[in-house]
Design a protein around this motif. Sequence first.
Motif, PDB file in Angstrom:
ATOM      1  N   SER A 162      17.602  -4.804 -17.409  1.00 27.44           N
ATOM      2  CA  SER A 162      16.418  -5.028 -16.595  1.00 27.44           C
ATOM      3  C   SER A 162      16.781  -5.609 -15.234  1.00 27.44           C
ATOM      4  N   VAL A 163      16.155  -5.066 -14.194  1.00 27.35           N
ATOM      5  CA  VAL A 163      16.376  -5.523 -12.824  1.00 27.35           C
ATOM      6  C   VAL A 163      15.041  -6.008 -12.273  1.00 27.35           C
ATOM      7  N   PRO A 164      14.924  -7.286 -11.909  1.00 28.47           N
ATOM      8  CA  PRO A 164      13.656  -7.779 -11.367  1.00 28.47           C
ATOM      9  C   PRO A 164      13.457  -7.320  -9.929  1.00 28.47           C
ATOM     10  N   GLY A 165      12.202  -7.179  -9.546  1.00 27.07           N
ATOM     11  CA  GLY A 165      11.887  -6.793  -8.177  1.00 27.07           C
ATOM     12  C   GLY A 165      10.478  -7.196  -7.821  1.00 27.07           C
ATOM     13  N   CYS A 166      10.113  -6.988  -6.569  1.00 31.59           N
ATOM     14  CA  CYS A 166       8.744  -7.232  -6.128  1.00 31.59           C
ATOM     15  C   CYS A 166       8.324  -6.110  -5.191  1.00 31.59           C
ATOM     16  N   ILE A 167       7.025  -5.805  -5.208  1.00 35.28           N
ATOM     17  CA  ILE A 167       6.490  -4.789  -4.311  1.00 35.28           C
ATOM     18  C   ILE A 167       6.205  -5.464  -2.978  1.00 35.28           C
ATOM     19  N   GLY A 168       6.843  -4.954  -1.932  1.00 34.99           N
ATOM     20  CA  GLY A 168       6.762  -5.605  -0.625  1.00 34.99           C
ATOM     21  C   GLY A 168       5.382  -5.515   0.007  1.00 34.99           C
ATOM     22  N   ILE A 169       5.111  -6.431   0.882  1.00 33.80           N
ATOM     23  CA  ILE A 169       3.865  -6.470   1.637  1.00 33.80           C
ATOM     24  C   ILE A 169       4.185  -6.951   3.043  1.00 33.80           C
ATOM     25  N   LYS A 170       3.553  -6.362   4.043  1.00 31.08           N
ATOM     26  CA  LYS A 170       3.815  -6.786   5.425  1.00 31.08           C
ATOM     27  C   LYS A 170       3.443  -8.257   5.579  1.00 31.08           C
ATOM     28  N   SER A 171       4.320  -9.004   6.162  1.00 26.67           N
ATOM     29  CA  SER A 171       4.092 -10.438   6.320  1.00 26.67           C
ATOM     30  C   SER A 171       2.741 -10.698   6.974  1.00 26.67           C
ATOM     31  N   TYR A 172       1.994 -11.599   6.374  1.00 23.72           N
ATOM     32  CA  TYR A 172       0.628 -11.867   6.828  1.00 23.72           C
ATOM     33  C   TYR A 172       0.601 -12.291   8.304  1.00 23.72           C
ATOM     34  N   HIS A 173       1.582 -13.060   8.705  1.00 22.01           N
ATOM     35  CA  HIS A 173       1.589 -13.609  10.058  1.00 22.01           C
ATOM     36  C   HIS A 173       1.697 -12.517  11.124  1.00 22.01           C
ATOM     37  N   PHE A 174       2.323 -11.401  10.770  1.00 24.08           N
ATOM     38  CA  PHE A 174       2.501 -10.324  11.749  1.00 24.08           C
ATOM     39  C   PHE A 174       1.546  -9.157  11.503  1.00 24.08           C
ATOM     40  N   SER A 175       0.678  -9.284  10.486  1.00 30.92           N
ATOM     41  CA  SER A 175      -0.296  -8.227  10.210  1.00 30.92           C
ATOM     42  C   SER A 175      -1.437  -8.298  11.219  1.00 30.92           C
ATOM     43  N   GLY A 208      -5.462  -6.683  12.262  1.00 30.41           N
ATOM     44  CA  GLY A 208      -6.659  -5.930  11.927  1.00 30.41           C
ATOM     45  C   GLY A 208      -6.773  -5.619  10.450  1.00 30.41           C
ATOM     46  N   ASP A 209      -6.953  -4.320  10.135  1.00 30.36           N
ATOM     47  CA  ASP A 209      -7.158  -3.867   8.756  1.00 30.36           C
ATOM     48  C   ASP A 209      -5.948  -4.106   7.870  1.00 30.36           C
ATOM     49  N   GLU A 210      -4.784  -4.321   8.458  1.00 30.86           N
ATOM     50  CA  GLU A 210      -3.589  -4.541   7.645  1.00 30.86           C
ATOM     51  C   GLU A 210      -3.731  -5.780   6.768  1.00 30.86           C
ATOM     52  N   ARG A 211      -4.578  -6.713   7.182  1.00 30.07           N
ATOM     53  CA  ARG A 211      -4.749  -7.942   6.407  1.00 30.07           C
ATOM     54  C   ARG A 211      -5.720  -7.772   5.240  1.00 30.07           C
ATOM     55  N   THR A 212      -6.488  -6.701   5.224  1.00 30.64           N
ATOM     56  CA  THR A 212      -7.541  -6.542   4.211  1.00 30.64           C
ATOM     57  C   THR A 212      -7.452  -5.248   3.418  1.00 30.64           C
ATOM     58  N   HIS A 213      -6.754  -4.255   3.895  1.00 27.31           N
ATOM     59  CA  HIS A 213      -6.706  -2.958   3.234  1.00 27.31           C
ATOM     60  C   HIS A 213      -5.392  -2.765   2.477  1.00 27.31           C
ATOM     61  N   GLN A 214      -5.504  -2.207   1.275  1.00 34.01           N
ATOM     62  CA  GLN A 214      -4.318  -1.914   0.474  1.00 34.01           C
ATOM     63  C   GLN A 214      -3.623  -0.665   1.012  1.00 34.01           C
ATOM     64  N   PRO A 215      -2.324  -0.728   1.328  1.00 37.48           N
ATOM     65  CA  PRO A 215      -1.614   0.458   1.811  1.00 37.48           C
ATOM     66  C   PRO A 215      -1.521   1.542   0.736  1.00 37.48           C
ATOM     67  N   ALA A 216      -1.392   2.773   1.172  1.00 35.78           N
ATOM     68  CA  ALA A 216      -1.145   3.886   0.249  1.00 35.78           C
ATOM     69  C   ALA A 216       0.223   3.710  -0.385  1.00 35.78           C
ATOM     70  N   ILE A 217       0.420   4.348  -1.558  1.00 37.28           N
ATOM     71  CA  ILE A 217       1.661   4.133  -2.303  1.00 37.28           C
ATOM     72  C   ILE A 217       2.884   4.597  -1.516  1.00 37.28           C
ATOM     73  N   ASP A 218       2.729   5.617  -0.661  1.00 32.90           N
ATOM     74  CA  ASP A 218       3.901   6.078   0.089  1.00 32.90           C
ATOM     75  C   ASP A 218       4.267   5.134   1.231  1.00 32.90           C
ATOM     76  N   GLN A 219       3.458   4.097   1.434  1.00 31.04           N
ATOM     77  CA  GLN A 219       3.777   3.072   2.428  1.00 31.04           C
ATOM     78  C   GLN A 219       4.353   1.806   1.797  1.00 31.04           C
ATOM     79  N   LEU A 220       4.474   1.827   0.466  1.00 27.41           N
ATOM     80  CA  LEU A 220       4.956   0.652  -0.251  1.00 27.41           C
ATOM     81  C   LEU A 220       6.423   0.811  -0.643  1.00 27.41           C
ATOM     82  N   TRP A 221       7.055  -0.291  -0.968  1.00 27.08           N
ATOM     83  CA  TRP A 221       8.448  -0.281  -1.392  1.00 27.08           C
ATOM     84  C   TRP A 221       8.676  -1.431  -2.364  1.00 27.08           C
TER      85      TRP A 221
END
Length: 369
Positions: free
Chosen positions: A110-123, A125-138
């Motif tokens: 097992s390898v632990p990981g986390c799903i990334g999110i754009k840092s709140y401080h640099f987000s 407009g909508d980046e702070r409230t809208h969930q990105p599409a899966i192809d924008q996630l990592w």
Amino acid sequence: MSFDTRSTLMQLLSLDAIPGHETIVADVIEPLLAQGAISTHRDVLGNVIAQFGSQDPDALRIMVFAHMDEVGFMVRKIEQNGFIRFERVGGPAQITMSGSTVNLQGSKGSVPGCIGIKSYHFSKGDERTHQPAIDQLWIDIGASSKQDALAMGVNVGTPITLNNPPRKLGNNLVCSKALDNRLGCTALLGLADKVAGKSLDVALFIVAAVQEEFNIRGILPAVNAIRPDLTIGIDITPSCDTPDLADYADLVINQGPGITCLNYHGRGTLAGLITSPKVVQWLETTAEQHHIPVQREVAPGVITESGYIQLQQDGILCAGLSIPCRYTHSPSEVASLSDLQHCIDLLAHLVAAKAETFPLTTKERRSPQ
């Protein structure tokens, strides 16, 4: 078998098994079923099938089933910088993805990981409230490069599961990932414990099924092998006692399992189940006789294997028992241990009944092979 409902559920919740990768769960369930079964085996797809009760070839054949897999993801691409692109397997709630922790079942463990999110401080407009599409996630596993990720045992096709160890909440509730459908798997093991070594009027087949969250049809080879007269599926259903669903339906946590009257796929009615009224009456009458609380459910957006099982052979009578669950397909599903126990108790009474009390006419018995 010495069975403890809570500890068994906790053990199953600790396992990670997306569709097509259920072996780790099957390896726990199969030997537990085998302790009291006439026979057990695993078919080519990985369904675990255990037989109990009558061995009379003319006995009614009853199949009780639940699926072993959970919603999750799979590695689609490894970036040169070591970040992981991924695809959904099943229907994990997309709104919960960013910031979630995950486990990757790599070739070296097992390898632990986390799903990334754009840092709140640099987000902005909508980046702070809208969930990105899966192809924008990592997914971030701490790898410094693609080769580093490969060296950790992660590759394209590696399964990924949500990470939320089970914990007990107040009023006999449990919070965890994968309550859908390790609750059902626990119910199967509880039923097996109750019927082990007992004489039944029916031939009982308990099936822990694969790939429900992927194509809802992984159980069909088991159905075709068993040729049941009647099936009872055990799964979860959304509990409507939270602020967002309180006006939607009456089915709630801690009031007993739900009896499915209607369900169907949320994007059309091409598959689903309308339970025969005589089957609903049979379930309710049995519950009433044994003082077991039950509820009725009508659940558009919910679909189980019964939607396809009912169309096999010459048609098969299908019943569904649903364990109410909050926050379905999220990392933090919540359900009641009391509802789970009531489901187990009802199943035991149903399969222990005399054959003539089952809601089947002679014409509805399976055709000769």
